[in-house]
Design a protein around this motif. Structure first.
Motif, PDB file in Angstrom:
ATOM      1  N   GLY A 160      -0.345   1.274  -6.678  1.00 45.25           N
ATOM      2  CA  GLY A 160       0.987   1.877  -6.749  1.00 45.25           C
ATOM      3  C   GLY A 160       1.620   1.572  -8.088  1.00 45.25           C
ATOM      4  N   ASN A 161       2.927   1.334  -8.063  1.00 43.29           N
ATOM      5  CA  ASN A 161       3.643   1.088  -9.322  1.00 43.29           C
ATOM      6  C   ASN A 161       3.079  -0.104 -10.076  1.00 43.29           C
ATOM      7  OD1 ASN A 161       6.195   2.877  -9.612  1.00 43.29           O
ATOM      8  ND2 ASN A 161       5.934   2.472  -7.443  1.00 43.29           N
ATOM      9  N   ILE A 162       2.916  -1.226  -9.358  1.00 45.16           N
ATOM     10  CA  ILE A 162       2.460  -2.438 -10.046  1.00 45.16           C
ATOM     11  C   ILE A 162       0.967  -2.358 -10.342  1.00 45.16           C
ATOM     12  CG2 ILE A 162       2.221  -4.946  -9.868  1.00 45.16           C
ATOM     13  CD1 ILE A 162       4.737  -4.919  -8.072  1.00 45.16           C
ATOM     14  N   GLY A 163       0.187  -1.996  -9.320  1.00 48.14           N
ATOM     15  CA  GLY A 163      -1.266  -1.964  -9.495  1.00 48.14           C
ATOM     16  C   GLY A 163      -1.692  -1.060 -10.646  1.00 48.14           C
ATOM     17  N   HIS A 180      -8.707   0.336  -5.214  1.00 47.23           N
ATOM     18  CA  HIS A 180      -8.845   0.850  -3.852  1.00 47.23           C
ATOM     19  C   HIS A 180      -7.448   1.139  -3.329  1.00 47.23           C
ATOM     20  CE1 HIS A 180     -10.129   1.283   0.296  1.00 47.23           C
ATOM     21  NE2 HIS A 180      -9.151   0.475   0.623  1.00 47.23           N
ATOM     22  N   ASP A 181      -7.271   2.307  -2.741  1.00 46.49           N
ATOM     23  CA  ASP A 181      -5.967   2.660  -2.176  1.00 46.49           C
ATOM     24  C   ASP A 181      -6.221   3.537  -0.958  1.00 46.49           C
ATOM     25  OD1 ASP A 181      -2.883   2.671  -3.649  1.00 46.49           O
ATOM     26  OD2 ASP A 181      -3.187   3.902  -1.864  1.00 46.49           O
ATOM     27  N   VAL A 182      -5.271   3.528  -0.021  1.00 49.18           N
ATOM     28  CA  VAL A 182      -5.461   4.361   1.173  1.00 49.18           C
ATOM     29  C   VAL A 182      -5.167   5.825   0.905  1.00 49.18           C
ATOM     30  CG1 VAL A 182      -5.238   2.696   3.052  1.00 49.18           C
ATOM     31  CG2 VAL A 182      -3.190   3.550   1.920  1.00 49.18           C
ATOM     32  N   ARG A 184      -5.327   9.099  -2.081  1.00 44.86           N
ATOM     33  CA  ARG A 184      -5.986   9.468  -3.337  1.00 44.86           C
ATOM     34  C   ARG A 184      -4.974   9.362  -4.463  1.00 44.86           C
ATOM     35  NH1 ARG A 184     -10.468   9.661  -4.942  1.00 44.86           N
ATOM     36  NH2 ARG A 184     -11.076   9.315  -2.801  1.00 44.86           N
ATOM     37  N   LYS A 185      -5.327   8.674  -5.531  1.00 44.43           N
ATOM     38  CA  LYS A 185      -4.375   8.434  -6.619  1.00 44.43           C
ATOM     39  C   LYS A 185      -4.915   9.001  -7.918  1.00 44.43           C
ATOM     40  CE  LYS A 185      -1.201   5.957  -4.636  1.00 44.43           C
ATOM     41  NZ  LYS A 185       0.116   5.504  -4.984  1.00 44.43           N
ATOM     42  N   LEU A 186      -3.989   9.526  -8.714  1.00 45.90           N
ATOM     43  CA  LEU A 186      -4.375   9.955 -10.057  1.00 45.90           C
ATOM     44  C   LEU A 186      -4.609   8.690 -10.875  1.00 45.90           C
ATOM     45  CD1 LEU A 186      -4.583  12.392 -12.022  1.00 45.90           C
ATOM     46  CD2 LEU A 186      -2.229  11.876 -12.670  1.00 45.90           C
ATOM     47  N   HIS A 210      -2.010  -5.609  -4.486  1.00 39.64           N
ATOM     48  CA  HIS A 210      -0.702  -4.990  -4.759  1.00 39.64           C
ATOM     49  C   HIS A 210      -0.314  -3.994  -3.673  1.00 39.64           C
ATOM     50  CE1 HIS A 210      -0.520  -7.093  -8.474  1.00 39.64           C
ATOM     51  NE2 HIS A 210      -1.780  -6.761  -8.683  1.00 39.64           N
ATOM     52  N   VAL A 211      -0.521  -4.423  -2.431  1.00 40.67           N
ATOM     53  CA  VAL A 211      -0.216  -3.566  -1.276  1.00 40.67           C
ATOM     54  C   VAL A 211       1.111  -3.988  -0.638  1.00 40.67           C
ATOM     55  CG1 VAL A 211      -2.617  -3.016  -0.704  1.00 40.67           C
ATOM     56  CG2 VAL A 211      -1.592  -5.126   0.169  1.00 40.67           C
ATOM     57  N   PRO A 212       1.728  -3.103   0.134  1.00 47.09           N
ATOM     58  CA  PRO A 212       2.930  -3.521   0.880  1.00 47.09           C
ATOM     59  C   PRO A 212       2.528  -4.302   2.134  1.00 47.09           C
ATOM     60  CG  PRO A 212       2.424  -1.213   1.333  1.00 47.09           C
ATOM     61  CD  PRO A 212       1.396  -1.682   0.346  1.00 47.09           C
TER      62      PRO A 212
HETATM   63  P1  NAI Z   1       4.011   0.648  -4.300  1.00 50.82           P
HETATM   64  O1  NAI Z   1       4.554   1.140  -3.030  1.00 50.82           O
HETATM   65  O2  NAI Z   1       4.329   1.362  -5.551  1.00 50.82           O
HETATM   66  O3  NAI Z   1       2.387   0.555  -4.196  1.00 50.82           O
HETATM   67  C1  NAI Z   1       1.711   0.088  -3.064  1.00 50.82           C
HETATM   68  C2  NAI Z   1       0.359   0.801  -3.003  1.00 50.82           C
HETATM   69  O4  NAI Z   1      -0.408   0.222  -1.960  1.00 50.82           O
HETATM   70  C3  NAI Z   1       0.475   2.299  -2.710  1.00 50.82           C
HETATM   71  O5  NAI Z   1      -0.274   3.024  -3.648  1.00 50.82           O
HETATM   72  C4  NAI Z   1      -0.107   2.419  -1.307  1.00 50.82           C
HETATM   73  O6  NAI Z   1      -0.730   3.662  -1.073  1.00 50.82           O
HETATM   74  C5  NAI Z   1      -1.108   1.282  -1.300  1.00 50.82           C
HETATM   75  N1  NAI Z   1      -1.497   0.837   0.029  1.00 50.82           N
HETATM   76  C6  NAI Z   1      -0.758   0.798   1.165  1.00 50.82           C
HETATM   77  N2  NAI Z   1      -1.502   0.321   2.188  1.00 50.82           N
HETATM   78  C7  NAI Z   1      -2.727   0.057   1.683  1.00 50.82           C
HETATM   79  C8  NAI Z   1      -3.938  -0.451   2.245  1.00 50.82           C
HETATM   80  N3  NAI Z   1      -4.003  -0.785   3.552  1.00 50.82           N
HETATM   81  N4  NAI Z   1      -5.012  -0.599   1.439  1.00 50.82           N
HETATM   82  C9  NAI Z   1      -4.945  -0.230   0.128  1.00 50.82           C
HETATM   83  N5  NAI Z   1      -3.824   0.266  -0.458  1.00 50.82           N
HETATM   84  C10 NAI Z   1      -2.732   0.388   0.313  1.00 50.82           C
HETATM   85  O7  NAI Z   1       4.436  -0.886  -4.395  1.00 50.82           O
HETATM   86  P2  NAI Z   1       4.603  -1.771  -5.702  1.00 50.82           P
HETATM   87  O8  NAI Z   1       5.958  -1.631  -6.256  1.00 50.82           O
HETATM   88  O9  NAI Z   1       3.436  -1.566  -6.588  1.00 50.82           O
HETATM   89  O10 NAI Z   1       4.526  -3.233  -5.041  1.00 50.82           O
HETATM   90  C11 NAI Z   1       3.320  -3.733  -4.511  1.00 50.82           C
HETATM   91  C12 NAI Z   1       3.594  -5.004  -3.739  1.00 50.82           C
HETATM   92  O11 NAI Z   1       4.139  -6.004  -4.597  1.00 50.82           O
HETATM   93  C13 NAI Z   1       4.595  -4.839  -2.595  1.00 50.82           C
HETATM   94  O12 NAI Z   1       4.141  -5.586  -1.488  1.00 50.82           O
HETATM   95  C14 NAI Z   1       5.843  -5.487  -3.126  1.00 50.82           C
HETATM   96  O13 NAI Z   1       6.640  -5.971  -2.079  1.00 50.82           O
HETATM   97  C15 NAI Z   1       5.241  -6.618  -3.956  1.00 50.82           C
HETATM   98  N6  NAI Z   1       6.140  -7.173  -4.985  1.00 50.82           N
HETATM   99  C16 NAI Z   1       6.122  -8.523  -5.203  1.00 50.82           C
HETATM  100  C17 NAI Z   1       6.933  -9.097  -6.150  1.00 50.82           C
HETATM  101  C18 NAI Z   1       6.885 -10.562  -6.423  1.00 50.82           C
HETATM  102  O14 NAI Z   1       7.884 -11.125  -6.840  1.00 50.82           O
HETATM  103  N7  NAI Z   1       5.770 -11.194  -6.236  1.00 50.82           N
HETATM  104  C19 NAI Z   1       7.883  -8.278  -6.918  1.00 50.82           C
HETATM  105  C20 NAI Z   1       7.761  -6.856  -6.687  1.00 50.82           C
HETATM  106  C21 NAI Z   1       6.924  -6.350  -5.731  1.00 50.82           C
END
Ligand code: NAI
Length: 409
Positions: A160-163, A180-182, A184-186, A210-212
């Motif tokens: 996602g954003n971070i990954g 790996h993502d659930v 399809r990602k560009l 980097h998953v939720p």
């Molecule tokens: P995002 O929502 O942009 O990306 C998450 C990605 O994970 C999406 O592409 C989604 O399709 C994918 N995903 C969902 N379930 C999945 C699975 N079962 N297997 C594989 N991929 C899966 O989120 P973002 O902004 O990139 O954040 C990622 C994580 O980092 C979140 O859990 C967020 O809470 C956490 N985070 C932690 C911080 C920290 O201080 N350590 C700060 C900011 C975010």
């Protein structure tokens, strides 16, 4: 921002918990100067009293905005959470009260990606262990188990954003990126999507999560998956605490299968800096432990301040609720030379026709109408020619099921 001519000085804003000064700058730059700032959080009755006549409230994570408190905030128009999470707010109660809640979910993306990249380098060089030995007076100069990251494979789980940003930075260092993502990602750069998670685990020298937090990601890195990782690979988790089985990870670090790990988030995190940190990972020298600070930088705080302030301004100026976490999302064009009626109501059959009847009875010429609903609440925005009877607002407010109305001009 949209040009508006209502008296913004009448919009009373309360910012709690030492919100970043750039939020105040952004609000003032748009004419919202009636701002009170407090360094600390307020709770319960004290909070209810403080927000009784406030139009917009800014909080961070420590202010508990409960249904009881919201019930007493008669003028509250919008809430800005100057942070990522919003579970300190009763979002349903806010929705029912007609109050959109905004946050800044992605303002710290870069901060997390930078930390993870640094950790990948440090772990591949065995720095955590070496530095801890030196603090004990041990000088152990050796190239054993020390590797460059150049040419190594980074496996990102959750692109996602971070990954995806991490992938771009890692390619800059000469790493090969697979993800790996659930969905399809560009891919960015030369990153390659791998559908089979096990294949990624067997190919990556550095695996970064980097998953939720969802049911599907709970213990995603369990004992079996950790065992499938390459021998002497490293694991990084700066996503959510429950995606890695910590006791299983500790075992794989102790038996030498993994070279090291960096963990920023934990299944049980202390609620404050006064509580002790407890984890099976404590004392393992090849582990970097950080107290959930992946996104905690000055830059991220500033981004959050600006982003949430801009969302509050956009809602107040223009009615747009885009990216609100609890509210029907309406993205609106500017409305130069026109008046804009905002009508928040219970989502019951017939209410839209009652609204349109009120407009028709008042002989109002409608030039645009936007409607969204979410759960029990509907939000309709009506652009009308400026030349109309001012009684129309009262007529709209009298429509049964109305929660609140506003006029922007
Ligand atoms: P995002 O929502 O942009 O990306 C998450 C990605 O994970 C999406 O592409 C989604 O399709 C994918 N995903 C969902 N379930 C999945 C699975 N079962 N297997 C594989 N991929 C899966 O989120 P973002 O902004 O990139 O954040 C990622 C994580 O980092 C979140 O859990 C967020 O809470 C956490 N985070 C932690 C911080 C920290 O201080 N350590 C700060 C900011 C975010």
């Amino acid at each position: 921002m949209t040009a508006t001519s209502f008296d913004k000085k009448r919009i009373k804003i309360l910012l709690l918990e030492g919100v970043h000064p750039c939020a105040v700058e952004a609000l003032k730059a748009d004419g919202y100067g009636n701002i009170t700032e407090l360094k600390h959080a307020l709770q319960g009755d004290e909070l209810a009293r403080a927000i009784a006549d406030v139009h917009m409230l800014g909080i961070r994570s420590r202010t508990q905005l409960t249904a009881e408190v919201l019930d007493k905030a008669n003028r509250l128009m919008a809430v800005g959470c100057f942070c990522i999470g919003t579970n300190q707010v009763d979002l349903d109660a806010a929705l029912t009260a007609g109050v959109p809640v905004f946050n800044a979910p992605y303002s710290n993306t870069r901060s997390v990606a930078e930390l993870v990249l640094a950790e990948a380098i440090l772990l591949m060089r065995g720095v955590p262990e070496k530095t801890s030995l030196m603090h004990e007076g041990v000088w152990q100069k050796s190239a054993a188990d020390a590797f460059e990251v150049r040419g190594k494979t980074l496996g990102v789980i959750g692109y996602g954003n971070i990954g995806s940003q991490l992938g771009v930075l890692a390619e800059g260092l000469g790493m090969n990126v697979i993800f790996h993502d659930v969905v399809r990602k560009l891919n960015l750069g030369n990153a390659r999507q791998i559908d089979d998670l096990d294949e990624l685990l067997q190919s990556a020298d550095v695996v970064s999560m980097h998953v939720p937090a969802t049911d599907a990601t709970a213990n995603l890195m369990n004992g079996a998956r950790l065992a499938r990782m390459k021998d002497r690979a490293v694991l990084i988790n700066a996503s959510r605490g429950n995606v890695v089985d910590i006791p299983a990870l500790a075992a794989r670090l102790r038996d030498g299968h993994l070279l090291g790990a960096a963990i920023d988030v934990f299944p049980h995190e202390p609620r404050s800096n006064n509580e002790p940190f407890v984890s099976e990972l404590k004392g393992l020298r090849n582990v970097i432990l950080t107290p959930h600070i992946g996104g905690s930088t000055q830059e991220a705080q500033e981004n959050i301040g600006r982003e949430v302030a801009e969302k509050l301004v956009r809602y107040s100026d223009n009615g747009s609720t885009r990216t609100a976490v609890n509210f029907p999302e309406v993205a609106l064009p500017a409305h130069p030379g026109q008046h804009r009626l905002l009508h928040i109501h219970r989502n019951t059959p017939g209410i839209l026709s009652a609204i349109n009847q009120a407009l028709s009875d008042a002989n109002v010429n409608v030039s645009g109408q936007y409607l969204q609903t979410r759960g029990d609440v509907g939000y309709v925005v009506i652009d009308i020619e400026a030349d109309y009877s001012r009684d129309v607002r009262a007529a709209l407010a009298a429509v049964p099921g109305t929660i609140r109305t506003r006029v922007l001009y």
